[in-house]
Enzyme design. Structure first.
Site, short mmCIF file in Angstrom:
data_model
loop_
_atom_site.label_atom_id
_atom_site.label_comp_id
_atom_site.label_asym_id
_atom_site.label_seq_id
_atom_site.Cartn_x
_atom_site.Cartn_y
_atom_site.Cartn_z
N LEU A 246 0.81 -1.22 0.00
CA LEU A 246 0.00 0.00 0.00
C LEU A 246 0.84 1.27 0.00
O LEU A 246 0.40 2.31 -0.46
CB LEU A 246 -0.95 -0.01 1.20
CG LEU A 246 -2.02 -1.11 1.19
CD1 LEU A 246 -2.75 -1.16 2.52
CD2 LEU A 246 -3.01 -0.89 0.05
N SER B 75 -3.77 -4.29 11.14
CA SER B 75 -5.09 -4.50 11.75
C SER B 75 -5.04 -4.64 13.27
O SER B 75 -6.06 -4.97 13.89
CB SER B 75 -5.74 -5.75 11.16
OG SER B 75 -4.95 -6.90 11.42
N TYR C 1 -3.49 2.57 16.18
CA TYR C 1 -4.30 1.89 15.16
C TYR C 1 -5.65 2.59 15.00
O TYR C 1 -6.08 2.88 13.88
CB TYR C 1 -4.49 0.43 15.57
CG TYR C 1 -5.53 -0.30 14.76
CD1 TYR C 1 -5.33 -0.57 13.41
CD2 TYR C 1 -6.73 -0.71 15.35
CE1 TYR C 1 -6.30 -1.24 12.66
CE2 TYR C 1 -7.69 -1.38 14.62
CZ TYR C 1 -7.47 -1.65 13.27
OH TYR C 1 -8.44 -2.29 12.54
N GLY D 264 -7.06 -4.02 3.54
CA GLY D 264 -5.61 -4.06 3.64
C GLY D 264 -5.07 -3.11 4.70
O GLY D 264 -5.70 -2.13 5.06
N HIS E 259 -12.28 0.53 17.12
CA HIS E 259 -11.26 1.18 17.95
C HIS E 259 -11.13 2.67 17.66
O HIS E 259 -10.41 3.37 18.37
CB HIS E 259 -9.93 0.44 17.80
CG HIS E 259 -10.00 -0.96 18.33
ND1 HIS E 259 -10.09 -1.24 19.68
CD2 HIS E 259 -10.06 -2.15 17.68
CE1 HIS E 259 -10.16 -2.55 19.84
NE2 HIS E 259 -10.16 -3.13 18.65
#
Length: 272
Positions: free
Chosen positions: A59, A82, A143, A79, A120
């Site tokens: 990416l 995670s 994240y 993608g 999250h």
């Protein structure tokens, strides 16, 4: 058999993160909705199956992502990183990478993205609160911050360029809930399919955010602002409740992971 029959069929659909847990599950399901399913990941995807194209891409590589979206009608973007990680891999995959994805979508005239965000993004709300997509973000880690960035970036690309996005704040999608927290956050694989397909096929989505959860008795999330997507979960965590509660009869109410919706993510890190 698909669990969400629809007359709409894509000629070419892209699934990123196709080697991950949810990506591998959707790989077997999304082929029913397209003529060609293009799959991408940096992990091994194995051999292509009938009607599949394998296109590994990082990416953070803008040229590779641009080529990845060539000829694609819609994207299901799973993608990236995670889990909670140090900043650098999150920056590369979830910040720079999602920018490359939307730039490629703009240049390749892709009109819809289903973006795997995360619960999250709002993990620092307490478990005695009910949160709507209209409430402010309260990420529980780097994240979560990266997924909040992805939601904001996708809104910008809708407002300026008209690229529609449905941001899915996915809860916990497993064969069964694994702990007390998942009694609220759990979503079956069948409901995951319903969620993604509804997001792909709703006629008008604009920029929408909804939580990926099942038809659970306990819930911390209110999806009312996203009812126009047409997602109706059918599976509940309730049949698993007795077993889950018996395994953890006395939760520690001094543990932040018990108090906050993000669970263990609220106390992960720092990474040194």
């Amino acid at each position: 058999m698909p669990c969400h029959p629809t007359p709409l069929r894509f000629s070419r659909l892209l699934l990123t993160g196709a080697a991950g847990g949810l990506g591998a599950e959707l790989r077997t399901r999304l082929k029913a909705y397209c003529d060609v399913l293009r799959l991408s990941d940096i992990a091994d995807l194995g051999a292509p199956r009938a009607g599949e194209e394998l296109r590994p891409a990082r990416l953070e590589d803008a040229a590779a992502v641009h080529a990845l979206l060539d000829g694609v009608e819609a994207v299901v973007h799973l993608g990236g990183v995670s889990t909670e990680q140090p900043w650098e891999p999150i920056l590369q995959a979830n910040i720079i990478g999602v920018y490359h994805l939307y730039e490629a979508a703009r240049k390749q005239a892709v009109r819809r993205v289903v973006f795997a965000s995360s619960n999250h993004v709002t993990g620092f709300y307490r478990q005695d609160e009910v949160v709507s997509p209209r409430d402010p973000a309260r990420p529980d880690g780097l994240y979560g911050v990266s997924k909040a960035f992805g939601e904001d970036l996708s809104r910008f690309y809708f407002d300026r360029y008209g690229i529609e996005t449905v941001c899915l704040r996915i809860g916990s999608s497993f064969p069964a809930p694994r702990n007390r927290r998942m009694l609220a956050t759990w979503m079956s694989y069948d409901d995951l399919e319903r969620l993604v397909v509804a997001s792909l096929t709703a006629p008008v989505v604009g920029h929408s955010i909804l939580y990926g959860m099942g038809d659970n008795t306990t819930t911390w999330w209110d999806n009312t602002p996203a009812r126009h997507i047409g997602y109706r979960p059918q599976d509940s965590s309730e049949p698993f409740r007795a077993q889950v509660e018996a395994a953890d009869p006395h939760p520690d109410l001094t543990d932040p992971a018990t108090l906050y919706q993000g669970g263990p993510f609220v106390r992960t890190g720092p990474f040194e």
